[in-house]
Scaffold this motif. Structure first.
Motif, PDB file in Angstrom:
ATOM      1  N   GLY A  25     -48.830   6.926 -25.609  1.00  0.00           N
ATOM      2  CA  GLY A  25     -49.106   6.937 -24.194  1.00  0.00           C
ATOM      3  C   GLY A  25     -48.182   6.685 -23.236  1.00  0.00           C
ATOM      4  O   GLY A  25     -47.802   7.903 -22.445  1.00  0.00           O
ATOM      5  N   GLN A  79     -53.621   0.572 -33.123  1.00  0.00           N
ATOM      6  CA  GLN A  79     -52.750   0.254 -31.730  1.00  0.00           C
ATOM      7  C   GLN A  79     -52.319  -1.227 -32.079  1.00  0.00           C
ATOM      8  O   GLN A  79     -52.853  -2.130 -32.103  1.00  0.00           O
ATOM      9  CB  GLN A  79     -53.890   0.077 -30.696  1.00  0.00           C
ATOM     10  CG  GLN A  79     -53.005  -0.212 -29.272  1.00  0.00           C
ATOM     11  CD  GLN A  79     -53.993  -0.415 -28.192  1.00  0.00           C
ATOM     12  OE1 GLN A  79     -54.859  -1.277 -28.414  1.00  0.00           O
ATOM     13  NE2 GLN A  79     -53.976   0.006 -27.078  1.00  0.00           N
ATOM     14  N   GLY A 103     -50.757  -0.053 -21.489  1.00  0.00           N
ATOM     15  CA  GLY A 103     -52.377  -0.066 -21.142  1.00  0.00           C
ATOM     16  C   GLY A 103     -52.862  -1.042 -21.717  1.00  0.00           C
ATOM     17  O   GLY A 103     -52.538  -2.092 -22.379  1.00  0.00           O
ATOM     18  N   PRO A 129     -55.634   9.294 -24.653  1.00  0.00           N
ATOM     19  CA  PRO A 129     -56.628   9.467 -23.557  1.00  0.00           C
ATOM     20  C   PRO A 129     -56.290   8.339 -22.443  1.00  0.00           C
ATOM     21  O   PRO A 129     -56.367   7.244 -22.723  1.00  0.00           O
ATOM     22  CB  PRO A 129     -57.928   9.200 -24.359  1.00  0.00           C
ATOM     23  CG  PRO A 129     -57.891   8.604 -25.165  1.00  0.00           C
ATOM     24  CD  PRO A 129     -56.385   8.771 -25.743  1.00  0.00           C
ATOM     25  N   TRP A 158     -44.978   5.263  -9.739  1.00  0.00           N
ATOM     26  CA  TRP A 158     -45.139   4.831 -11.324  1.00  0.00           C
ATOM     27  C   TRP A 158     -44.105   5.599 -12.201  1.00  0.00           C
ATOM     28  O   TRP A 158     -43.502   4.875 -12.941  1.00  0.00           O
ATOM     29  CB  TRP A 158     -46.656   5.021 -11.469  1.00  0.00           C
ATOM     30  CG  TRP A 158     -47.076   4.519 -12.656  1.00  0.00           C
ATOM     31  CD1 TRP A 158     -46.532   4.136 -13.813  1.00  0.00           C
ATOM     32  CD2 TRP A 158     -48.503   4.504 -13.249  1.00  0.00           C
ATOM     33  NE1 TRP A 158     -47.295   3.901 -14.908  1.00  0.00           N
ATOM     34  CE2 TRP A 158     -48.466   4.109 -14.745  1.00  0.00           C
ATOM     35  CE3 TRP A 158     -49.685   5.361 -12.743  1.00  0.00           C
ATOM     36  CZ2 TRP A 158     -49.600   3.884 -15.301  1.00  0.00           C
ATOM     37  CZ3 TRP A 158     -51.009   4.874 -13.597  1.00  0.00           C
ATOM     38  CH2 TRP A 158     -50.934   4.573 -14.786  1.00  0.00           C
ATOM     39  N   PHE A 179     -63.123   3.502 -27.964  1.00  0.00           N
ATOM     40  CA  PHE A 179     -61.978   2.279 -27.631  1.00  0.00           C
ATOM     41  C   PHE A 179     -62.936   1.223 -26.958  1.00  0.00           C
ATOM     42  O   PHE A 179     -63.523   1.643 -26.227  1.00  0.00           O
ATOM     43  CB  PHE A 179     -60.814   2.930 -27.193  1.00  0.00           C
ATOM     44  CG  PHE A 179     -59.746   1.872 -26.739  1.00  0.00           C
ATOM     45  CD1 PHE A 179     -59.072   0.791 -27.870  1.00  0.00           C
ATOM     46  CD2 PHE A 179     -59.263   1.815 -25.622  1.00  0.00           C
ATOM     47  CE1 PHE A 179     -58.417   0.004 -27.421  1.00  0.00           C
ATOM     48  CE2 PHE A 179     -58.623   0.601 -25.155  1.00  0.00           C
ATOM     49  CZ  PHE A 179     -57.872  -0.234 -26.233  1.00  0.00           C
TER      50      PHE A 179
HETATM   51  C1  LIG Z   1     -51.610   4.383 -18.471  1.00  0.00           C
HETATM   52  C2  LIG Z   1     -52.382   4.079 -19.710  1.00  0.00           C
HETATM   53  C3  LIG Z   1     -53.738   4.252 -19.894  1.00  0.00           C
HETATM   54  C4  LIG Z   1     -54.355   4.053 -21.343  1.00  0.00           C
HETATM   55  N1  LIG Z   1     -55.561   4.558 -21.026  1.00  0.00           N
HETATM   56  C5  LIG Z   1     -56.405   4.393 -22.140  1.00  0.00           C
HETATM   57  C6  LIG Z   1     -57.840   4.663 -22.312  1.00  0.00           C
HETATM   58  O1  LIG Z   1     -58.391   5.193 -21.220  1.00  0.00           O
HETATM   59  N2  LIG Z   1     -58.492   4.830 -23.410  1.00  0.00           N
HETATM   60  C7  LIG Z   1     -57.879   4.432 -24.685  1.00  0.00           C
HETATM   61  O2  LIG Z   1     -58.500   4.386 -25.672  1.00  0.00           O
HETATM   62  N3  LIG Z   1     -56.721   3.892 -24.534  1.00  0.00           N
HETATM   63  C8  LIG Z   1     -55.775   4.047 -23.437  1.00  0.00           C
HETATM   64  N4  LIG Z   1     -54.523   3.566 -23.452  1.00  0.00           N
HETATM   65  C9  LIG Z   1     -53.925   3.070 -24.629  1.00  0.00           C
HETATM   66  C10 LIG Z   1     -53.471   4.311 -25.517  1.00  0.00           C
HETATM   67  O3  LIG Z   1     -54.567   4.691 -26.127  1.00  0.00           O
HETATM   68  C11 LIG Z   1     -52.485   4.033 -26.589  1.00  0.00           C
HETATM   69  O4  LIG Z   1     -53.037   2.745 -27.535  1.00  0.00           O
HETATM   70  C12 LIG Z   1     -51.135   3.361 -26.144  1.00  0.00           C
HETATM   71  O5  LIG Z   1     -50.707   4.274 -25.194  1.00  0.00           O
HETATM   72  C13 LIG Z   1     -50.013   3.499 -27.046  1.00  0.00           C
HETATM   73  O6  LIG Z   1     -49.080   2.778 -26.552  1.00  0.00           O
HETATM   74  P1  LIG Z   1     -47.606   3.326 -25.981  1.00  0.00           P
HETATM   75  O7  LIG Z   1     -48.263   3.119 -24.741  1.00  0.00           O
HETATM   76  O8  LIG Z   1     -46.568   2.384 -26.304  1.00  0.00           O
HETATM   77  O9  LIG Z   1     -47.358   4.715 -26.431  1.00  0.00           O
HETATM   78  C14 LIG Z   1     -53.721   3.665 -22.320  1.00  0.00           C
HETATM   79  C15 LIG Z   1     -52.219   3.572 -22.283  1.00  0.00           C
HETATM   80  C16 LIG Z   1     -51.875   3.658 -20.948  1.00  0.00           C
HETATM   81  C17 LIG Z   1     -50.177   3.578 -21.017  1.00  0.00           C
END
Ligand SMILES: Cc1cc2nc3c(=O)[nH]c(=O)nc-3n(C[C@H](O)[C@H](O)[C@H](O)COP(=O)(O)O)c2cc1C
Length: 354
Positions: free
Chosen positions: A220, A158, A164, A21, A235, A108
């Protein structure tokens, strides 16, 4: 445990691929494409019930009568929605949970871990237990505490490589995932599916996560390069251009300060591509001046990204492995089937007499 996932979400293909998300980036088209490709797509719920109502309705509409996947078990919607709990009021969201019964709600970053207990209780109450509760954690201690407080149906672990927001202090999935699994087992939580998140962007990473004991993965950053992602072109270009993510991304709170996002619990920061703002901060530039220059550059739109840009480019350390913009369904297929092929190839090699 993958069997538990398959029971709860019968449309999925194993190994399970989940799109995170991500506020604004996780569009209805992205979430729907991931679920239709037999993963699980998540929306990001934000803080405003009316906006969430619209987002959920638009996503539901994408599962039309022609689609083989219209509903999950017990008539749930075959996708999920995630919340950053620190900024979100449970009471305001409850009518949305009742109106749009999604398959899973992801929690989260609460102000206090104990906040998860009331969220989990209310989600189960308004959905008659049909909406499953997922919680994302970043340390072994958090995992144990969250299990005790809220008994999530799925735990997302995570690691620090994640793009993020995440905990300022955490470990890579390579040690965090197995240590968390062992700790859960040691206190009798044998039956919770655990998903790995952080730095996984392609089939080899998925295979590695499965070998560590994960029941599936969350990505993500990889989905930021999906055709359906709701992010600026500049981006997305950066996600494809940037290499060597360990050296070119950084955990920091600067991006929140630049965007004037107030309220993240202080033990969180965010991983993003290092930009001119980070370098100037290291050189002693004040926040006020950094924000002023950021706002000035915002006016340039997509041109403001790139090597010398100041725009916020959230990304995980896996960013260097992403070379192409692809449809989300292709990403799900490539990573899920690709991981299975790697593991099967190894098993065949190990069993061969040659
Ligand atoms: C642009 C972006 C926005 C994110 N926003 C949220 C969020 O709103 N809520 C959340 O639980 N995790 C968020 N995450 C973290 C993801 O849940 C996840 O842990 C992460 O993307 C995993 O790592 P990766 O980006 O290397 O795949 C976000 C990640 C990214 C890259």
């Amino acid at each position: 445990m993958a069997g538990l996932l398959k029971n709860a979400y019968p449309w999925i293909k194993l190994p399970l691929i989940v799109s995170a998300p991500m506020l604004n980036a996780a569009t209805p088209a992205l979430a729907a494409s991931v679920s239709q490709a037999r993963g699980i797509g998540f929306l990001a719920g934000g803080t405003k019930p009316a906006e969430l109502d619209d987002l959920l309705a638009r996503t539901t509409a994408l599962f039309d009568s022609a689609s083989p996947l219209r509903r999950g078990p017990n008539d749930t919607l075959p996708f999920g929605v995630g919340f950053q709990n620190w900024g979100c009021k449970l009471d305001a969201m409850i009518p949305m949970f009742r109106k749009h019964r999604v398959a899973a709600i992801w929690l989260f970053a609460p102000k206090h871990l104990s906040d998860f207990a009331s969220w989990a209780r209310e989600i189960r109450a308004v959905s008659d237990g049909y909406t499953q509760v997922w919680i994302q954690v970043g340390t072994v201690m958090e995992a144990l505490e969250v299990m005790r407080l809220a008994r999530p149906d799925v735990l997302v672990v995570q690691g620090t490589d994640a793009g993020g927001h995440g905990l300022r202090q955490s470990a890579s999935i390579i040690s965090l995932l197995p240590e968390t699994k062992d700790a859960l087992e040691a206190i009798g939580f044998h039956n919770v599916p655990v998903l790995a998140a952080g730095g996984i962007v392609e089939a080899r990473g998925v295979a590695a996560a499965l070998s560590l004991g994960a029941d599936g993965v969350v990505m993500g950053t990889r989905f930021l390069a999906a055709e359906e992602a709701g992010i600026a072109k500049g981006w997305q270009n950066e996600i494809i251009r940037v290499g060597d993510g360990g050296a070119t991304t950084k955990r920091s709170t600067l991006c929140d300060r630049l965007k004037e996002t107030v309220g993240w619990p202080e033990h969180y920061d965010g991983r993003a591509v290092t930009n001119k703002g980070h370098l100037d901060e290291e050189g002693g530039l004040s926040d006020a001046e950094n924000v002023r220059m950021y706002k000035e550059e915002l006016k340039q739109g997509d041109e403001a990204w790139g090597d010398h840009g100041r725009m916020v480019t959230y990304a995980g350390t896996g960013v260097g492995l992403i070379k192409q913009r692809r449809p989300a369904a292709d990403i799900v297929e490539e990573t899920s089937t690709g991981a299975l092929n790697i593991l099967q190839r190894y098993a065949r090699m190990a069993n061969s007499k040659l």
